[in-house]
Every structure is written in C-alpha cells, then in structure tokens.
Design a protein around this motif. Structure first.
Motif, PDB file in Angstrom:
ATOM      1  N   UNK A 186      10.887 -19.024  26.582  1.00 34.83           N
ATOM      2  CA  UNK A 186      10.887 -19.883  25.833  1.00 34.83           C
ATOM      3  C   UNK A 186      10.812 -20.539  24.517  1.00 34.83           C
ATOM      4  N   UNK A 187      10.153 -18.779  23.879  1.00 36.30           N
ATOM      5  CA  UNK A 187      10.148 -19.367  22.388  1.00 36.30           C
ATOM      6  C   UNK A 187      11.809 -19.333  21.777  1.00 36.30           C
ATOM      7  N   UNK A 188      12.858 -18.647  22.266  1.00 36.45           N
ATOM      8  CA  UNK A 188      14.408 -18.073  22.837  1.00 36.45           C
ATOM      9  C   UNK A 188      14.591 -20.062  21.891  1.00 36.45           C
ATOM     10  N   UNK A 189      14.330 -20.707  23.090  1.00 37.59           N
ATOM     11  CA  UNK A 189      14.568 -22.406  23.795  1.00 37.59           C
ATOM     12  C   UNK A 189      14.534 -22.486  21.707  1.00 37.59           C
ATOM     13  N   UNK A 190      12.994 -22.653  22.050  1.00 43.29           N
ATOM     14  CA  UNK A 190      12.077 -22.772  20.604  1.00 43.29           C
ATOM     15  C   UNK A 190      12.777 -22.969  18.946  1.00 43.29           C
ATOM     16  N   UNK A 191      13.322 -21.199  19.295  1.00 44.74           N
ATOM     17  CA  UNK A 191      13.526 -21.547  17.681  1.00 44.74           C
ATOM     18  C   UNK A 191      14.724 -21.571  17.761  1.00 44.74           C
ATOM     19  N   UNK A 192      16.200 -22.509  18.644  1.00 44.29           N
ATOM     20  CA  UNK A 192      17.025 -22.524  18.275  1.00 44.29           C
ATOM     21  C   UNK A 192      17.424 -24.251  17.624  1.00 44.29           C
TER      22      UNK A 192
END
Length: 390
Positions: A186-192
């Motif tokens: 989920x953090x990777x999705x937010x970072x995008x």
C-alpha cells in the motif's frame, strides 16, 4: 435530544414516531432521514444484544442503547431484524442518501454495518456516496478485528484509494493485524501519487510513515518522517512532528515525558483551524491517546492512564472521525479493563471485557490473543455485579 447516534427522546418508539412524522412532512429533509435510519438500527441493536447475551446477564428490561451496554460474548451468528433500517433506507429519496449513516453505523454497531452497508453500496441511489460507504464498511470490519476483510473493501474505493489503503494498512500494522508486506504494498501505491496530494493528505501520509517506522523499530525513519511532516504545508504538521518525537522515547522506556507531551497535544490541537472532522486529520487522535495511556500505565500513573482512555465513553458528532476512532475502541477497552482489574475495580473491568467481546468478534489470527485475554478476564469477573444502569 443529543444527535450523533447516542440518545433520542425518552424512548425509541417516541423518537422513531417523531422522525417518521418529520420525513412525511418534509421528505427532502436529509438530517431527518439520517437520524431515522440511525434510530432504527440502534433500536434493532437491543434485540441483537439480547439474542447474543447468555448466562443470565440480560437485565429484565434491556436498555435501548444496546450496543453501548453489551452483556456477553457475541459468538453466535444471530442478528436482529433489520427490516426497519432497510425500509428507512429504501424509502429515502436519492438526495437523502447520507454518508453519515454508514459512518455512525460502523462506529456504533460494526456487526450490523458489515451486513447492511453492502446493500447500500449496491443501491444505484447511493452512487454519490459509494466511496464513503466503502470506507465505513472497511472501518466496520477493522473494528471487528478483521483487518484482511477491511483492506479487501478498501480496494473498491475509487477516489483517494491509495491514502485510504495506506492509512488502514499502517494502523493495522502498528496494531499487529496487518503483515509488513501488505503495508509495503500500500505504501508503494501511495508513493506513486504522493506528489499530487494536498498539504493535509501529505501531512497524514508522512505521519503514517513515522508510525510504520515506529512499528518496525526504525528510529531514523521516525525522525525523517517528523522532518517531512513539518514541511508538508498543513497547519497540523508541527503538532504531528511533536507527536512523532515521542515514539522513540516510549520505545526506550522514557514513558512519562513522552506521555506528557502527547497529553499536551490533546490541548494544543484544539487551536488548529477546524475542518469537517474537527481536527483536520482524525486518525492520529486515537493512536496518540492509546500511546499516552500505555506510557502512563507503564510509568505507574494508572489514574492518568485511565483518563486518557475515557474518550471511548464520550459523544463525538463528527461522523468520519467517529468511524476511525471506533476501530480503536477494542484496544482501548483492553487497556482499561487491565487497569481496572489491577486496581481491584472488578465491576468496571467486567464491563470493559464484555464490551470488547461484543465488538471484537472476528480478529485475524495474529490478534486472536486479544479475545482470548478478554475471555479469560471476563471469566475471572463471573459473579461480579454488573455496573449500575445495566
């Protein structure tokens, strides 16, 4: 009467009759529809409470506010007759499909919310509140300890999903209900999308980074998050940074100074510009209160620790905030039950254990120990009189 889903009139029947009259006179009056639906489900929750109670603990006349006065372990699949609630929603005009109903339901009766809100999400009239309904469903599942189900629901949110998912996953990871790899996804999705976030959302994202780092024991990560949250451009940034500054001292056993700082934030945040949720970023509030209570208890000040947990008995009229804070009720109840039992307050300890068991009925395996501890604690309280008013 008090709004927000706590007390209506002198009896449920009187209140429901008056609210029905109101919507008949003015079907477009949105608040009346919201309160009618809420009154109906609170009335229904009494029947559900009686259905799941056992061991002779049900009073001769069950109080109307059943969800807030639970008596036993809800291990059965029995639900109340929800026809009244369903009829109110079905009869409501499109403009009265109020997102607050879902949030109140998630906070007050999460079991009922997880059954009824999917129907609202499928209703074409509820299209404009689709994401609010899904968020409420997710928080309802999380309130029951089912963090996996909560995150599955978040996946269907259309607007703002990365932050919704990261918020839920990070808090669940800190609690111990969400695996690290899920939080990282989920953090990777937010970072995008992080660069496109508003200052408010960016501040929350940076605070969540700090909470995630704290859960991993990464003191450097917490420090980096504190710097970034100050630079996010939101008025809450400096307060959130101060809160992050307490995480490492708590981990190192410096409980009292950190707890005092967190307690001071409770006062200082009231001077922030007020948004629709009172304080513009609601998720940190219950986290900081729970951390402060634990730190105060560890320092030996049980009176101050209990004071930090009393919010679970209070009135909160901000619908979105109350749904998020409702997720933490089970964990606050566990802390409070431990403190009451340790102080010899068996009646209050019994009440908190029962409340926890009523609410926290579908935990993921990593959190099953919470129910087990509560069941054991409740067992030790057998024979103790219920609190006055039950």
């Amino acid at each position: 009467r008090a709004t927000g889903g706590l007390i209506y009139g002198t009896s449920p029947e009187e209140t429901i009759a008056e609210l029905r009259r109101t919507v008949e006179l003015n079907p477009s009056f949105v608040p009346a529809w919201a309160h009618l639906a809420q009154a109906l489900y609170l009335k229904d929750s009494v029947g559900w409470a009686a259905a799941v109670a056992g061991g002779g603990d049900v009073p001769p006349e069950a109080p109307w506010l059943g969800e807030a006065n639970g008596w036993a372990d809800p291990t059965v699949e029995t639900l109340p007759d929800l026809s009244g609630l369903r009829a109110a929603i079905a009869a409501a005009p499109t403009q009265a499909m109020d997102p607050r109903v879902g949030y109140w339901m998630a906070a007050s009766a999460p079991q009922i919310a997880t059954f009824v809100l999917p129907e609202l999400a499928r209703d074409p009239r509820g299209e404009r509140i689709h994401d609010d309904t899904q968020r409420a469903r997710a928080w309802a599942w999380a309130s029951r300890g089912a963090w996996d189900s909560a995150l599955a629901v978040v996946g269907s949110i259309r607007e703002g999903r990365p932050l919704d998912g990261y918020r839920l996953a990070t808090i669940g990871g800190w609690i111990g209900g969400v695996p690290d790899e899920v939080v990282a996804t989920w953090k990777r999705e937010l970072d995008a999308v992080r660069a496109s976030l508003s200052p408010r959302d960016r501040a929350e994202a940076e605070w969540l980074d700090g909470l995630d780092a704290s859960a991993a024991g990464d003191s450097a990560g917490v420090s980096v998050a504190a710097v970034r949250v100050r630079k996010a451009g939101d008025p809450s940034g400096p307060l959130l940074a101060r809160a992050l500054g307490t995480f490492e001292p708590i981990r190192q056993g410096q409980f009292r100074p950190a707890a005092d700082t967190l307690a001071q934030l409770e006062f200082d945040r009231r001077w922030l510009p007020s948004g629709e949720d009172g304080w513009q970023i609601p998720a940190p509030i219950p986290v900081h209160r729970l951390m402060a209570a634990r730190a105060l208890a560890a320092s030996g000040d049980t009176v101050a620790a209990l004071r930090q947990l009393n919010w679970i008995d209070g009135v909160d009229l901000a619908a979105r905030r109350v749904a998020i804070m409702g997720v933490f009720r089970a964990y606050a109840l566990l802390e409070r039950a431990r403190l009451h039992e340790g102080r010899g307050d068996s009646t209050l300890a019994r009440y908190d254990y029962e409340q926890l068991l009523r609410r926290f009925d579908r935990p993921v395996p990593s959190l099953a120990w919470i129910r087990e501890e509560a069941q054991q604690g409740h067992g030790r309280m057998q024979g103790v009189a219920p609190p006055p008013g039950e």
